[in-house]
Design an enzyme around this catalytic site. Structure first.
Site, PDB file in Angstrom:
ATOM      1  N   GLN A 160      -8.805  22.446  46.617  1.00  0.00           N
ATOM      2  CA  GLN A 160      -9.277  21.168  47.139  1.00  0.00           C
ATOM      3  C   GLN A 160      -8.161  20.301  47.719  1.00  0.00           C
ATOM      4  O   GLN A 160      -8.439  19.295  48.354  1.00  0.00           O
ATOM      5  CB  GLN A 160      -9.992  20.385  46.033  1.00  0.00           C
ATOM      6  CG  GLN A 160     -11.221  21.071  45.502  1.00  0.00           C
ATOM      7  CD  GLN A 160     -11.808  20.333  44.326  1.00  0.00           C
ATOM      8  OE1 GLN A 160     -11.620  19.149  44.174  1.00  0.00           O
ATOM      9  NE2 GLN A 160     -12.520  21.053  43.492  1.00  0.00           N
TER      10      GLN A 160
ATOM     11  N   VAL B  56      -0.844  18.747  45.631  1.00  0.00           N
ATOM     12  CA  VAL B  56      -0.432  17.770  44.623  1.00  0.00           C
ATOM     13  C   VAL B  56       1.061  17.529  44.761  1.00  0.00           C
ATOM     14  O   VAL B  56       1.863  18.475  44.799  1.00  0.00           O
ATOM     15  CB  VAL B  56      -0.766  18.264  43.200  1.00  0.00           C
ATOM     16  CG1 VAL B  56      -0.346  17.216  42.176  1.00  0.00           C
ATOM     17  CG2 VAL B  56      -2.250  18.548  43.076  1.00  0.00           C
TER      18      VAL B  56
ATOM     19  N   ASP C  52     -15.780  24.225  36.009  1.00  0.00           N
ATOM     20  CA  ASP C  52     -14.690  25.052  36.537  1.00  0.00           C
ATOM     21  C   ASP C  52     -13.573  25.160  35.499  1.00  0.00           C
ATOM     22  O   ASP C  52     -12.412  24.897  35.785  1.00  0.00           O
ATOM     23  CB  ASP C  52     -14.154  24.472  37.850  1.00  0.00           C
ATOM     24  CG  ASP C  52     -13.364  25.501  38.645  1.00  0.00           C
ATOM     25  OD1 ASP C  52     -13.484  26.709  38.337  1.00  0.00           O
ATOM     26  OD2 ASP C  52     -12.628  25.113  39.567  1.00  0.00           O
TER      27      ASP C  52
END
Length: 769
Positions: free
Chosen positions: A444, A447, A558
């Site tokens: 997604q 970071v 998840d």
């Protein structure tokens, strides 16, 4: 006498001075009472004979109240305000009709109304209002006096509205659109009225019985409907303001000007024909203000003081009803601010002052040019800043900012705990998102490691894309994490929505993921059995909190080792809630697109698209097996028939070869019993039939008891029962069908065939989140 004026003119001057010193707000006739309590009483109204223009304008000041109250003539009409524009605000104790019912039918009906012989009800500033749940309400009005009998003509007017409720939950506070409350305009020129009601079903169909219907006149905007009024049996005792229109006499302006003896408009005023006629009103001429019904009541406005219309060097001259400007000697122009102003006349014969004037003009032009350049630069920077602000606002809205603010203001999901960071602060914190600051990259987003101005180390998650699907997961992650307060769940500090891609700011977790701890060949990582058991217990506690202790139950959806972070003391922190969902307490599962990671995905969820809390239990069981074996969830073990860690583990358990697959670092004799006990817990969690899996609360309690060495973790009879159930389940499913060597660590999606239990926050669009 040498004063240049007659005695009569002097008397008039004295009267004018007296009027000027009188309060403008009162404007009563000289020698008459100008107010009653807090109400001003301007002429043509008055409190006694000689102070009002006719008896219709008589005001009764009742001093028995404190402060005193004003009433129209001798009636119960309490006057709230009198305006010289032809309006009068009042309240009346009996100005509401009602129609009441009990279980047997109609019990009481009132058709209260009123008659005004001179004044009319304002059709532009009043509304006929009715409230009820099964009501048709009418207002029947009379218009105009009949010269033959002094009373009202037979001709009448009727108007009304209807209101129903259906389901009482549809009633909206503040809305009079026909559900519980309705409003309509009244006819023009009403002098009198009464109410009439009917109820098609005698209030019998309403789910929650509504005893009474009410009808009343009220000033537009003065009544605010509330659903409690439908069941308030004392509502009929309320009073609301109403507006009356008043005029002078029954003549038109043209007729009144021919009767100069009785003409009501005095000096510096003129009359107008109001819309509500008959009769006329007076108003002061332009440039005058005051009471046009009093002699010298309209006084000149000193525009020179109030408007200051002349140029700086100009001189203002006030005139009756107007004013003008002029320039002083040595200047030319009209003297007006919005005209040519006043310009100094330059005389060429004044040669000595000419060089000074040229130098002064040059310096002035230079300074003016500098100011112009500085102004243009300032204007350019302002435009750039405005453009930048608009861009950030556009990005803020595109990234779900309006939804975020809506949830924050409504205090939904604890969003008041999340902070909005500016893009500038996060750019500084991450050194302009330097590649050297990257901590990791997931499905997604990326970071980054950063440091805020207050010295805190944070992790900044930058989404890879801004399409609607990922944006929904991003907003959902904020919503989920803002509700959670647990020591083993990563803490959300805030977000930034004014960048090209949205950003999330988390607390910084320094020691990577559980996946790195298990699978990376790093001798510095502690991999002892105590560490692994403690991590398993902490993760189970966090998931149990999500399922059982959060204000709204949450399914993570998840759970995997790469989504479990480790802090400086290698304590577990569950992260990555992008695919998580909250559910209502009475729901057992949610039906949605299949989302998850191969190797961790619940087989029941894969086939049914129905995710339950036992689906998270299955994924956690895979994590326990990773901790036990040190192997990845998807890889090749032995022959091709045994691909996938789950099938490999379950086959080993069935064949009593568990210790052959346990990680060598934890396969010591003194830990054998604990390892077997944890393996049995994993076996129960991985049962293909979700009904026979334990809850996360049970798993957390068993792991914690193992950690603290307090009693047996799992009773022997329960282990045997679980073993039978698991063995029975493995006979009906092929384990190898739920893992693959071609798609490790990737998410899969599959459209569900039905929505059995719609989710409170489950939606395919950002607007429904």
């Amino acid at each position: 006498m040498g004063f240049g004026c007659t005695f009569k003119e002097l008397a008039v001057l004295v009267v004018m001075v007296t009027l000027i010193t009188t309060s403008v707000a009162a404007q009563a006739k000289p020698g008459c009472q100008s107010d009653c309590g807090n109400i001003s009483i301007p002429y043509p109204f008055g409190t006694r004979s000689g102070c009002y223009i006719s008896s219709d304008f008589s005001i009764n000041c009742n001093t028995s109240f404190n402060p005193p109250k004003a009433f129209l003539r001798t009636s119960d009409i309490e006057v709230l305000d009198i305006s010289l524009d032809g309006s009068l605000r009042f309240i009346y104790n009996f100005f509401m009709g009602h129609d009441c019912y009990n279980s047997s039918g109609r019990s009481l009906q009132s058709d209260d109304g009123f008659i005004f012989r001179k004044f009319t009800l304002s059709h532009t500033r009043n509304k006929f209002t009715a409230i009820g749940c099964d009501t048709i309400a009418y207002i029947n009005g009379f218009s105009g006096p009949d010269s033959s009998n002094g009373f009202f003509k037979a001709k009448n007017f009727s108007t009304g509205c209807l209101t129903f409720c259906g389901d009482v939950d549809d009633v909206i506070n503040g809305s009079c659109s026909g559900i519980g409350c309705c409003q309509t305009a009244i006819p023009k020129g009403l002098n009198g009225f009464f109410f009439n009601f009917s109820s098609p079903q005698n209030h019998s169909y309403v789910l929650r019985f509504n005893p009474c219907s009410y009808g009343f006149l009220v000033e537009d905007g003065a009544y605010n409907f509330h659903r409690s009024h439908l069941w308030d049996t004392n509502f009929g005792k309320n009073n609301y303001p109403v507006i009356l229109d008043w005029t002078i006499g029954n003549q038109t302006c043209e007729q009144a000007k021919m009767d100069l003896k009785n003409y009501a408009c005095k000096q510096n005023s003129d009359c107008t024909d109001p819309e509500n006629g008959p009769g006329y009103l007076c108003k002061c001429n332009p440039g005058f203000q005051g009471n046009p019904y009093l002699s010298y009541g309209c006084r000149d406005i000193d525009e020179c003081e109030t408007q200051k219309p002349c140029y700086e060097f100009g001189t203002c001259h006030n005139t009756p009803g107007s004013y003008n400007c002029s320039c002083p000697e040595g200047f030319v122009g009209d003297g007006w601010k919005n005209g040519t102003g006043c310009r100094r006349i330059f005389k060429l014969q004044d040669r000595e002052s000419f060089p000074i004037l040229v130098v002064t003009l040059g310096i002035g032009l230079s300074i003016g040019l500098l100011f112009l350049i500085a102004g243009l630069w300032w204007f350019y920077k302002r435009l750039q800043r405005r453009k930048y602000i608009k861009l950030k606002q556009k990005l803020f809205e595109r990234n779900g900012g309006l939804l975020f603010q809506k949830k924050m203001y409504s205090n939904e999901g604890g969003l008041d705990k999340a902070k909005l960071f500016s893009s500038k602060k996060l750019e500084i914190a991450t050194d302009q998102f330097n590649e050297n600051r990257i901590l990791g990259c997931g499905g997604q987003g990326m970071v980054y490691k950063g440091m805020l101005s207050d010295g805190r180390i944070v992790a900044v998650k930058k989404s890879k894309t801004i399409n609607e699907g990922y944006l929904e997961q991003f907003i959902n992650e904020i919503f989920i994490l803002s509700q959670i307060d647990h020591r083993n769940i990563v803490k959300l500090l805030g977000c930034c929505l004014e960048t090209e891609v949205p950003l999330l700011v988390y607390e910084f977790i320094p020691n990577g993921t559980l996946s790195h701890l298990i699978h990376d060949q790093n001798e510095e990582y502690p991999r002892s059995w105590d560490i692994r058991l403690r991590i398993a217990a902490e993760v189970a506690s966090a998931i149990s909190y999500l399922h059982s202790s959060a204000s709204i139950p949450i399914y993570h959806r998840d759970i995997k080792s790469s989504n479990i972070l480790l802090d400086e003391k290698f304590r577990a922190k569950v992260s990555d809630f992008g695919t998580s969902r909250s559910i209502s307490i009475d729901q057992t599962h949610l039906t949605t697109q299949v989302l998850g990671t191969f190797g961790y995905l619940d087989p029941e969820y894969f086939y049914s698209s129905q995710f339950t809390e036992k689906s998270d239990v299955y994924s956690f069981g895979v994590v326990i097996v990773e901790l036990l074996t040190g192997k990845k969830a998807v890889s090749t073990f032995g022959s091709q028939e045994k691909r996938g860690l789950v099938s490999y583990f379950m086959s080993s358990m069935e064949e009593n070869h568990l210790l052959d697959i346990v990680d060598a670092e934890i396969g010591k004799d003194d830990q054998k019993d604990e390892v077997v006990a944890v393996a049995e817990i994993a076996k129960r969690c991985l049962n293909l039939d979700g009904r026979y899996r334990p809850t996360m609360k049970e798993v957390a309690m068993e792991l914690e008891r193992l950690r603290t060495r307090q009693g047996d973790c799992i009773p022997i009879n329960q282990l045997k029962q679980a073993e039978v159930v698991v063995r029975k389940s493995t006979e009906s499913w092929d384990f190898t069908s739920f893992s693959t060597e071609h798609y490790p660590n990737y998410s899969i999606t599959s459209t569900s065939k039905s929505d059995v239990h719609p989710l409170m926050l489950e939606s395919n669009s950002l607007q429904d989140l």
